[in-house]
Design a protein around this motif. Structure first.
Motif, PDB file in Angstrom:
ATOM      1  N   ARG A 150      88.574  67.345 -14.082  1.00 40.27           N
ATOM      2  CA  ARG A 150      88.080  68.706 -13.865  1.00 40.27           C
ATOM      3  C   ARG A 150      89.070  69.519 -13.032  1.00 40.27           C
ATOM      4  O   ARG A 150      89.230  70.726 -13.250  1.00 40.27           O
TER       5      ARG A 150
ATOM      6  N   TYR B 203      90.144  81.915 -21.496  1.00 39.90           N
ATOM      7  CA  TYR B 203      89.378  81.107 -20.538  1.00 39.90           C
ATOM      8  C   TYR B 203      88.000  80.794 -21.099  1.00 39.90           C
ATOM      9  O   TYR B 203      87.550  79.643 -21.062  1.00 39.90           O
TER      10      TYR B 203
ATOM     11  N   ARG C 249      86.340  77.023 -22.192  1.00 43.11           N
ATOM     12  CA  ARG C 249      85.221  76.474 -21.435  1.00 43.11           C
ATOM     13  C   ARG C 249      84.035  76.092 -22.312  1.00 43.11           C
ATOM     14  O   ARG C 249      83.141  75.366 -21.850  1.00 43.11           O
TER      15      ARG C 249
ATOM     16  N   ASP D 174      91.762  70.501 -15.317  1.00 44.05           N
ATOM     17  CA  ASP D 174      91.322  71.557 -16.227  1.00 44.05           C
ATOM     18  C   ASP D 174      91.533  72.932 -15.604  1.00 44.05           C
ATOM     19  O   ASP D 174      91.869  73.892 -16.305  1.00 44.05           O
ATOM     20  N   HIS D 175      91.333  73.036 -14.300  1.00 43.87           N
ATOM     21  CA  HIS D 175      91.445  74.344 -13.652  1.00 43.87           C
ATOM     22  C   HIS D 175      92.833  74.593 -13.057  1.00 43.87           C
ATOM     23  O   HIS D 175      93.349  75.710 -13.143  1.00 43.87           O
TER      24      HIS D 175
ATOM     25  N   GLY E 290      92.687  76.557 -16.115  1.00 42.67           N
ATOM     26  CA  GLY E 290      91.702  77.623 -16.125  1.00 42.67           C
ATOM     27  C   GLY E 290      92.001  78.734 -15.141  1.00 42.67           C
ATOM     28  O   GLY E 290      91.704  79.909 -15.427  1.00 42.67           O
ATOM     29  N   ILE E 291      92.549  78.420 -13.987  1.00 42.86           N
ATOM     30  CA  ILE E 291      92.887  79.470 -13.026  1.00 42.86           C
ATOM     31  C   ILE E 291      93.960  80.387 -13.607  1.00 42.86           C
ATOM     32  O   ILE E 291      93.882  81.615 -13.489  1.00 42.86           O
TER      33      ILE E 291
ATOM     34  N   GLN F 134      86.351  81.045  -9.081  1.00 48.44           N
ATOM     35  CA  GLN F 134      87.140  80.194  -9.976  1.00 48.44           C
ATOM     36  C   GLN F 134      88.188  79.382  -9.205  1.00 48.44           C
ATOM     37  O   GLN F 134      88.371  78.190  -9.458  1.00 48.44           O
ATOM     38  N   ARG F 135      88.852  80.037  -8.252  1.00 48.17           N
ATOM     39  CA  ARG F 135      89.939  79.350  -7.563  1.00 48.17           C
ATOM     40  C   ARG F 135      89.424  78.271  -6.616  1.00 48.17           C
ATOM     41  O   ARG F 135      90.190  77.416  -6.172  1.00 48.17           O
TER      42      ARG F 135
END
Length: 249
Positions: A86, A181, A185, A89-90, A99-100, A60-61
Motif C-alpha cells: 500500500r 488516480y 484506485r 501504491d502511493h 498515487g501521490i 493523500q500524502r
C-alpha cells in the motif's frame, strides 16, 4: 422490581459482522456528503474543485504515513509484505510513480501549480485536524482497529467509478490524464478492501472486538466527512482560487 437484561456477549456470526461493517460504509461514507453530491452532479465551480484537490492532497500524502504505522504493528513477514504494498501504491517504487504523483498531476490538470499542493500552505485548519486525528488513531490503536478503519475502501471503488463519470461529463476543462488516480484506485481499492476485511473478520473474535472494529470504521467515515465539511464551509465564505492557479478552465 424488574431485572435489567444483560447485554448480549456472544460474537456476531461472520456474516452478520461483515454486514454491520458494510452498513457503516453504506450509511456514513462521504459519498453522501453534500459536497460530494454536488461534485458528482456537476455543480461545483472551478474554484471549489481546486480547493478540494488542494485539501484532499493533504489527506493523500498522509496515507503512506498511516500505512507505515500500521505495518510496524503487524507481527509476521507475510502481513508486512501485504501492507507495505500500500505504501508503494502511493509513494511509488521510484520518483514519478505512485498515487501521490498521480494526485499532483490531477492538480496540474485542473490548473494548479504543483508547488501549491506540495507546500500545503492553502490547507484548511479543519482538514489538518481531521488528517492528524486519523494518523494518530493508526499510531495509537491496536492493529485490529487501525486496519478496520481502512475499510472505507469497501465503498471506494464505486465512488471512484462515479467520480470518473462525473469528471468526464461535467468538468471537461480538466485534462483527462488527470483522472488517472481515480482509474487506478478502482482495482487497488477492491484488492485492499478484500485483504483488510479478511484480516478484521479473522482478528475480531469477541463481541467487544467486533464492536471496536465497527467503531473504528465509523471514526474513519467521520474523518472523511469532517474533511469535506471544512472544504464546503470555506467555499461558503470565499470563491477565490487557491494560490498558485495557472491557466483557465
Amino acid at each position: 422490581m424488574t431485572t435489567a437484561l444483560a447485554a448480549p456477549t456472544e460474537p456476531w456470526s461472520p456474516v452478520e459482522f461483515e454486514a454491520r461493517l458494510r452498513t457503516v460504509g453504506q450509511e456514513r461514507y462521504h459519498d453522501r456528503h453534500p459536497f460530494n453530491v454536488r461534485m458528482h452532479e456537476g455543480d461545483l465551480s472551478p474554484a471549489e474543485i481546486r480547493r478540494w484537490i488542494v485539501n484532499r492532497f493533504h489527506y493523500q500524502r498522509h496515507i503512506p504515513v498511516k500505512d507505515a504505522l500500521i505495518t510496524a504493528k503487524l507481527d509476521s513477514s507475510r502481513l508486512r509484505r501485504m501492507w507495505v504494498r500500500r505504501i508503494e501504491d502511493h509513494d511509488g517504487r521510484r520518483e514519478g510513480e505512485g498515487g501521490i504523483e498521480r494526485w499532483l498531476r490531477l492538480g496540474e490538470a485542473a490548473g494548479l501549480d504543483r508547488a501549491t499542493l506540495q507546500t500545503g500552505e492553502a490547507v484548511l485548519p479543519g482538514v489538518r485536524l481531521a488528517v492528524e486525528g486519523y494518523v494518530n488513531f493508526c499510531r495509537l490503536r491496536p492493529p485490529l482497529e487501525a486496519v478496520a478503519a481502512s475499510l472505507t475502501e469497501l465503498t471506494a471503488p464505486d465512488l471512484m467509478r462515479l467520480r470518473i463519470d462525473a469528471f468526464e461529463s461535467h468538468y471537461t476543462w480538466i485534462e483527462p490524464s488527470g483522472l488517472d488516480y481515480f482509474r487506478t484506485r478502482v482495482d487497488q481499492g477492491r484488492r485492499d478492501s478484500d485483504e483488510a476485511l479478511a484480516l478484521v473478520l479473522e482478528w475480531a473474535r469477541t463481541r467487544e472486538e467486533q464492536q471496536r472494529a465497527v467503531a473504528a470504521l465509523t471514526f474513519k467515515c467521520d474523518v472523511l466527512w469532517a474533511l469535506l465539511d471544512a472544504v464546503q464551509q470555506a467555499g461558503q465564505h470565499s470563491d477565490d482560487q487557491p494560490s498558485g492557479r495557472r491557466g483557465q478552465m
